[in-house]
Write a protein that holds these residues in place. Structure first.
Motif, PDB file in Angstrom:
ATOM      1  N   VAL A 157       4.255   3.764   4.402  1.00 60.65           N
ATOM      2  CA  VAL A 157       5.090   2.568   4.374  1.00 60.65           C
ATOM      3  C   VAL A 157       6.550   2.969   4.580  1.00 60.65           C
ATOM      4  O   VAL A 157       7.273   2.379   5.371  1.00 60.65           O
ATOM      5  N   ILE A 185       4.012  -1.556   8.066  1.00 56.74           N
ATOM      6  CA  ILE A 185       3.010  -1.280   7.046  1.00 56.74           C
ATOM      7  C   ILE A 185       3.577  -1.707   5.707  1.00 56.74           C
ATOM      8  O   ILE A 185       4.766  -1.546   5.449  1.00 56.74           O
ATOM      9  N   GLY A 186       2.730  -2.255   4.867  1.00 59.18           N
ATOM     10  CA  GLY A 186       3.171  -2.639   3.544  1.00 59.18           C
ATOM     11  C   GLY A 186       2.047  -2.494   2.554  1.00 59.18           C
ATOM     12  O   GLY A 186       0.907  -2.224   2.925  1.00 59.18           O
ATOM     13  N   ALA A 187       2.388  -2.656   1.271  1.00 59.86           N
ATOM     14  CA  ALA A 187       1.375  -2.584   0.224  1.00 59.86           C
ATOM     15  C   ALA A 187       1.202  -3.981  -0.322  1.00 59.86           C
ATOM     16  O   ALA A 187       2.097  -4.511  -0.971  1.00 59.86           O
ATOM     17  N   THR A 188       0.074  -4.603  -0.058  1.00 58.98           N
ATOM     18  CA  THR A 188      -0.147  -5.949  -0.562  1.00 58.98           C
ATOM     19  C   THR A 188      -0.925  -5.868  -1.862  1.00 58.98           C
ATOM     20  O   THR A 188      -1.560  -4.863  -2.160  1.00 58.98           O
ATOM     21  N   GLY A 189      -0.863  -6.974  -2.596  1.00 61.00           N
ATOM     22  CA  GLY A 189      -1.553  -7.001  -3.868  1.00 61.00           C
ATOM     23  C   GLY A 189      -0.824  -6.164  -4.891  1.00 61.00           C
ATOM     24  O   GLY A 189       0.303  -5.725  -4.683  1.00 61.00           O
ATOM     25  N   ARG A 190      -1.483  -5.923  -6.023  1.00 65.44           N
ATOM     26  CA  ARG A 190      -0.801  -5.180  -7.083  1.00 65.44           C
ATOM     27  C   ARG A 190      -1.802  -4.368  -7.868  1.00 65.44           C
ATOM     28  O   ARG A 190      -3.009  -4.609  -7.829  1.00 65.44           O
ATOM     29  N   GLU A 224      -3.299  -2.692  -1.619  1.00 59.90           N
ATOM     30  CA  GLU A 224      -3.897  -2.209  -0.373  1.00 59.90           C
ATOM     31  C   GLU A 224      -2.798  -1.961   0.632  1.00 59.90           C
ATOM     32  O   GLU A 224      -1.883  -2.770   0.773  1.00 59.90           O
ATOM     33  N   THR A 276      -1.619  -1.957   4.273  1.00 57.69           N
ATOM     34  CA  THR A 276      -2.081  -2.637   5.484  1.00 57.69           C
ATOM     35  C   THR A 276      -0.903  -2.967   6.391  1.00 57.69           C
ATOM     36  O   THR A 276       0.241  -2.985   5.958  1.00 57.69           O
ATOM     37  N   MET A 330      -9.211 -10.233 -11.353  1.00 59.19           N
ATOM     38  CA  MET A 330      -8.428 -10.449 -10.126  1.00 59.19           C
ATOM     39  C   MET A 330      -8.932  -9.501  -9.049  1.00 59.19           C
ATOM     40  O   MET A 330      -9.230  -8.360  -9.316  1.00 59.19           O
ATOM     41  N   THR A 345      -8.745  -8.518  -4.644  1.00 60.31           N
ATOM     42  CA  THR A 345      -7.805  -8.435  -3.546  1.00 60.31           C
ATOM     43  C   THR A 345      -7.394  -9.820  -3.077  1.00 60.31           C
ATOM     44  O   THR A 345      -8.233 -10.699  -2.915  1.00 60.31           O
ATOM     45  N   ARG A 346      -6.116  -9.976  -2.890  1.00 60.01           N
ATOM     46  CA  ARG A 346      -5.619 -11.283  -2.464  1.00 60.01           C
ATOM     47  C   ARG A 346      -5.223 -11.223  -0.991  1.00 60.01           C
ATOM     48  O   ARG A 346      -4.354 -10.460  -0.608  1.00 60.01           O
ATOM     49  N   ILE A 386       5.715  -8.309   6.839  1.00 57.47           N
ATOM     50  CA  ILE A 386       4.868  -7.610   5.869  1.00 57.47           C
ATOM     51  C   ILE A 386       5.520  -7.593   4.485  1.00 57.47           C
ATOM     52  O   ILE A 386       4.835  -7.653   3.475  1.00 57.47           O
ATOM     53  N   ARG A 387       6.870  -7.562   4.455  1.00 58.44           N
ATOM     54  CA  ARG A 387       7.552  -7.549   3.154  1.00 58.44           C
ATOM     55  C   ARG A 387       7.341  -8.869   2.413  1.00 58.44           C
ATOM     56  O   ARG A 387       7.190  -8.905   1.202  1.00 58.44           O
ATOM     57  N   LEU A 442       4.783 -10.832   2.884  1.00 61.18           N
ATOM     58  CA  LEU A 442       3.370 -10.840   2.505  1.00 61.18           C
ATOM     59  C   LEU A 442       3.159 -10.020   1.232  1.00 61.18           C
ATOM     60  O   LEU A 442       2.375 -10.401   0.363  1.00 61.18           O
ATOM     61  N   GLU A 443       3.863  -8.900   1.138  1.00 63.24           N
ATOM     62  CA  GLU A 443       3.756  -8.065  -0.062  1.00 63.24           C
ATOM     63  C   GLU A 443       4.108  -8.873  -1.299  1.00 63.24           C
ATOM     64  O   GLU A 443       3.395  -8.846  -2.296  1.00 63.24           O
ATOM     65  N   VAL A 444       5.215  -9.622  -1.221  1.00 70.28           N
ATOM     66  CA  VAL A 444       5.656 -10.417  -2.368  1.00 70.28           C
ATOM     67  C   VAL A 444       4.635 -11.508  -2.666  1.00 70.28           C
ATOM     68  O   VAL A 444       4.229 -11.708  -3.812  1.00 70.28           O
ATOM     69  N   THR A 461       1.505 -11.639  -2.035  1.00 65.54           N
ATOM     70  CA  THR A 461       0.222 -11.173  -2.575  1.00 65.54           C
ATOM     71  C   THR A 461       0.394 -10.514  -3.931  1.00 65.54           C
ATOM     72  O   THR A 461      -0.562 -10.379  -4.675  1.00 65.54           O
ATOM     73  N   PHE A 462       1.624 -10.084  -4.248  1.00 59.84           N
ATOM     74  CA  PHE A 462       1.848  -9.396  -5.521  1.00 59.84           C
ATOM     75  C   PHE A 462       1.750 -10.371  -6.685  1.00 59.84           C
ATOM     76  O   PHE A 462       1.117 -10.085  -7.694  1.00 59.84           O
TER      77      PHE A 462
END
Lengths: 688, 229
Positions: A153, A165-170, A175, A177, B1, B3-4, B71-72, B74-76, B78-79
């Motif tokens: 990332v 690329i990023g880290a989704t979810g927590r 993940e 992706t 929970m 994967t979102r 993607i940033r 999306l990160e937020v 999904t977090f």
């Protein structure tokens, strides 16, 4: 400067240095996954925990700056126990599939598990399983193995300049992706494979083909662009399995562009492995002797001015010299290495070099790019410009088509005439260059291959002079080449001699019948339709454009198959080493020329490569300095003239296919499909 | 929970309403220049308030508006589990089933949903009116069991009161939020057990000198055995 004790060794380091860096200086290596010296600090893997006295808990050494009087133990029981714990947690979800993992044998996690792991797990529950993500034709993913270090990332965002690329979810469900599993649109994407400390991101074309310990490693240089990236060619038997970057701070740091890394499968296809002679309009396999006989017959009675030779983009300097010597011996001065017609003149060395040097970019505070798209022409060099940009305080101007270069810039003009305005100071960017302490300009082949190229060269010279770009040790005038062989050939003066023809004139002469015999040494990037009625000798390694029109084909060696000298765009002489032998009857190129010279009765005065190199050094003393740069003397060059107000055409439109090797590569064809033509062929079941 | 991910079926486009646009202007203006990306959470929240869930076009729009890589955003999105990535019913009911609520009878509350709406967690009623989801501690343990309906908390629920609440919500006339047993905020049920005195009266003055003497005597007495030993 804080003083601290690490494992009993007292050491003084610069303030702001982290414990991990200080420990490295003190000779204690600390294990790590997420920390990488060229990326920002994340501090999320916790493998680098150390024991700091008076600290209640183990400390993540990668993210903790040193403090005066700190006493650090990196190997104490507490530190080791902490790492054992981290390792156990990492292995809760990491699959134990090393036997089928491509990273096996060169895996950070595997190595460190040996040192810090338990011999059995205490975790009886189900492991996490993560769906694999699509990342394009270069990077293959097995996401269940990911340990969330986020190196990939950070790399694509910070070095690659494309935050995709990023880290989704927590938490456990994090993940890695790309957005909606789009492919990774970066010319440096292959580097995430090297960065990945586990087998989550692996080399897609190399997948399941070899194990790291069965490969023979040869250190050599890359010829896919003019940067001369230092590479390691991994071979098994007579096959190049993969190419990896080699550390060279002055050239490619530790990165490698995708074409240089992944075009190596092109070395297996379309190869010329035996001589061919055209008989009755058809190329037929022949013996070396027949091929030389056919050439001797064709050349017999042809005067020197009806002979011509062109050197291609990936040719080593030894072969260039041998061909030049042969042509001169045959009385021909029609020789050229500038297939694209660039108006580069070997008279003034400074006029065709990247004088600032690649590492010098990091000192520049104003950069003017003229008719060049470094992202496509030299991604590694572009990464340096981005590195400079990220460091801040640099102004970048672009004359030429606007494109995403991964950094922001002033788009001065689409057309070339803006150069005149900067040269006479009427454009505001001229002032920017003047105010800068270390200004530089980069002249691309898009500018130098135009019909007004000489005027552009002169205008650039004028800008260099008027904005004070040459001062003391600093030379801000740069030419960015696209061909690995170019600087070496220019250094050897492989250009038309007195009254000789250049590339265009040779091709025109061939079309009109003035040129009877053309010798193409790996030259494929020319309009071969003009060579239909000429006797064409093609010496090279791939059955590409040049071989199609050839009357005699002499099978040569690709860059991985011969020892050769290459001079990169900076003028850095580097040695390439043979990793494997050329296929079939193919031979090293200089020796083919040498053998042919004997047949033609003009025997060249060298019998082995050392003698050729001796001649190289005689021809140009610059070849004495291996891996080094001899600064070129600044002189006058270019011919002042009017510059057309037309836009530039960039030399590299499709980064992935620029030479015979990459055109023969399946991986590069996939990349072209995906990134240039925009037709995504996703593997089924990876999307959504 | 688990994967979102973004929902598979997404609307074509997304645009903020004029009202929200005005608010976004104010939100972005709160952050210093170059730090507009900080507005991503409030903007995602507004998008969710508008559509009920965060759509892909909304994510694209917010990324473009804030100059961020998609993607940033999306990160937020999904977090934070409070961003819904799938279409929701008009009324989103979040039921807390964490320890305190469970001890106080959240199972009954959950049963009320199943009986009344016929849906379990993560499901939306067929008429699209209700989505029920299970959440971790809602932070109102003293009023357990608790459900959140939109932004409002309904507290001290049991099977009957939850059923009534669903009925009123169905009619579109929800009662005032708060305790179902008539408690004021988090006060104890029935009689007060603490803070019983009148807080408006001054606190009696303390004799500090006497307290100090008492403390010193106690200290001296405690030290004696040591001296003897």
């Amino acid at each position: 400067m804080p003083k601290l004790t690490i494992d009993g060794i007292e050491i003084e380091v610069d303030p702001g240095v982290t414990i991990l860096q200080a420990a490295e200086k003190a000779g204690s290596e600390i294990p790590r996954f997420c920390y990488h010296e060229r990326l920002s600090i994340a501090g999320n893997c916790r493998m680098c925990l150390v024991d700091v006295e008076k600290s209640p808990k183990p400390v993540a050494s990668c993210a903790m700056p040193v403090v005066e009087g700190m006493v650090v133990h990196t190997k104490s029981e507490k530190a080791v126990k902490a790492r054992n714990g981290v390792m156990e947690f990492l292995l809760i979800n990491h699959p134990l599939d090393c036997p089928i993992c491509d990273q096996g044998g060169e895996c950070d996690l595997q190595d460190q598990a040996l040192a810090f792991g338990h011999d059995r797990g205490r975790y009886g529950e189900q492991k996490r399983a993560v769906k694999d993500k699509y990342m394009g034709p270069i990077v293959s993913t097995i996401m269940t193995r990911c340990i969330h270090c986020t190196r990939c990332v950070r790399f694509v965002e910070e070095i690659g300049g494309v935050a995709e690329i990023g880290a989704t979810g927590r938490g456990e469900d994090t993940e890695i992706t790309t957005y909606l599993e789009e492919s990774l649109k970066s010319e440096l994407s292959g580097n995430v494979v090297d960065l990945c400390p586990v087998g989550a991101l692996t080399n897609k074309p190399y997948a399941f083909t070899a194990r790291s310990w069965e490969l023979r490693k040869t250190e050599t240089v890359d010829v896919m662009d003019a940067v001369g990236s230092n590479v390691r060619v991994d071979t098994r038997g007579r096959e190049v399995m993969r190419i990896l970057p080699r550390l060279n701070e002055s050239v490619n740091e530790e990165w490698l562009a995708d074409k240089s890394r992944n075009a190596c499968d092109g070395l297996k296809y379309q190869r010329l492995d035996q001589p061919y002679v055209r008989r009755d309009g058809k190329l037929e396999p022949a013996e070396w002797d027949d091929a030389f006989g056919a050439i001797a017959e064709a050349i017999d009675g042809v005067s020197g001015d009806m002979l011509a030779a062109l050197v291609g983009d990936m040719v080593d300097s030894e072969s260039t010299l041998a061909l030049k010597d042969l042509m001169r011996a045959l009385g021909s001065v029609n020789t050229d290495c500038r297939q694209d017609g660039a108006v580069l003149d070997p008279e003034v060395r400074a006029s065709y070099l990247f004088n600032t040097t690649i590492s010098g970019i990091e000192e520049a505070d104003a950069i003017l790019l003229i008719g060049t798209n470094p992202r496509k022409e030299a991604p590694i060099l572009n990464a340096r410009i981005r590195k400079r940009f990220v460091a801040g305080g640099v102004k970048i101007g672009v004359i030429g088509q606007a494109d995403d270069l991964t950094y922001s810039y002033d788009h001065i003009s689409d057309t070339a005439d803006a150069l005149t305005k900067i040269a006479d100071g009427s454009h505001p960017f001229a002032q920017v260059l003047k105010d800068a302490e270390y200004p530089m300009l980069v002249l691309g082949m898009g500018a130098l291959t135009r019909s007004d190229g000489k005027a552009i060269l002169a205008a650039s010279h004028a800008i260099t002079e008027s904005t004070g770009m040459v001062l003391g040790n600093w030379n801000g005038f740069n030419v960015l080449h696209t061909a690995a062989s170019r600087v070496g050939a220019l250094d050897l003066g492989f250009v038309p001699g007195e009254g000789g023809r250049d590339t265009r004139a040779i091709l025109d002469g061939a079309a009109s019948g003035d040129i009877k015999v053309v010798y193409l040494l790996g030259a494929d990037e020319i309009d071969t339709s003009k060579l239909r009625d000429t006797f064409v000798i093609y010496q090279g390694h791939h059955g590409d454009a040049g071989a199609h029109v050839a009357d005699v084909i002499l099978p040569g060696a690709a860059y991985t198959e011969k020892n050769g000298t290459y001079v990169n765009t900076e003028g850095r002489t580097q040695l390439g080493h043979r990793a494997i032998f050329p296929p079939g009857d193919a031979r090293e190129d200089w020796s083919i020329v040498r053998a042919l010279s004997e047949r033609l009765g003009k025997t060249l005065p060298y019998d082995n490569i050392e003698q050729v190199r001796e001649k190289l050094r005689e021809a140009n003393p610059g070849f004495e300095h291996i891996d080094d740069i001899v600064p070129a003397v600044w002189e006058n060059f270019g011919v002042a003239g009017s510059i057309d107000s037309t836009g530039f055409t960039y030399p590299v439109l499709n980064y992935y296919q620029t030479d015979p090797i990459s055109r023969a590569s399946k991986t590069m064809a996939q990349c072209t499909q995906e990134f240039v033509l925009g037709k995504t062929e996703k593997a089924t079941g990876t999307h959504g | 929970m688990s994967t979102r991910n973004l929902a598979k079926e997404q609307p074509e486009s997304f645009a903020f309403t004029a009202d929200h646009e005005a608010r976004i202007k104010g939100i972005i203006a709160k952050y210093p220049k170059g730090y507009q990306a900080s507005a991503v959470i409030p903007m995602l929240d507004l998008a969710q308030r508008q559509e009920g869930w965060v759509t892909k076009p909304a994510i694209d729009l917010i990324a473009e508006r804030l100059g961020m890589p998609v993607i940033r955003v999306l990160e937020v999105a999904t977090f934070y589990t409070m961003f819904n990535l799938h279409p929701m019913g008009k009324c989103h009911i979040q039921v807390c089933t964490s320890l305190s609520c469970w001890l106080r009878g959240s199972n009954d509350v959950v049963r009320a949903f199943k009986d009344k709406l016929g849906v379990s967690f993560g499901e939306t009623t067929s008429d699209g009116a209700f989505t029920v989801s299970e959440v971790e501690c809602a932070g109102a343990c003293v009023n357990a069991p608790v459900v959140a309906v939109g932004d409002e908390y309904y507290e001290d629920l049991n099977y009957e009161t939850m059923s009534e609440l669903i009925d009123t919500l169905k009619l579109g006339k929800p009662p005032a939020p708060g305790s179902a047993v008539g408690r004021q905020g988090a006060e104890p049920e029935g009689q007060r057990s603490s803070l019983t005195t009148d807080p408006t009266q001054p606190i009696p003055k303390q004799d500090l000198a006497a307290s100090m003497k008492k403390f010193e005597e106690a200290q001296a007495g405690a030290r004696k055995p040591e001296e003897n030993a």
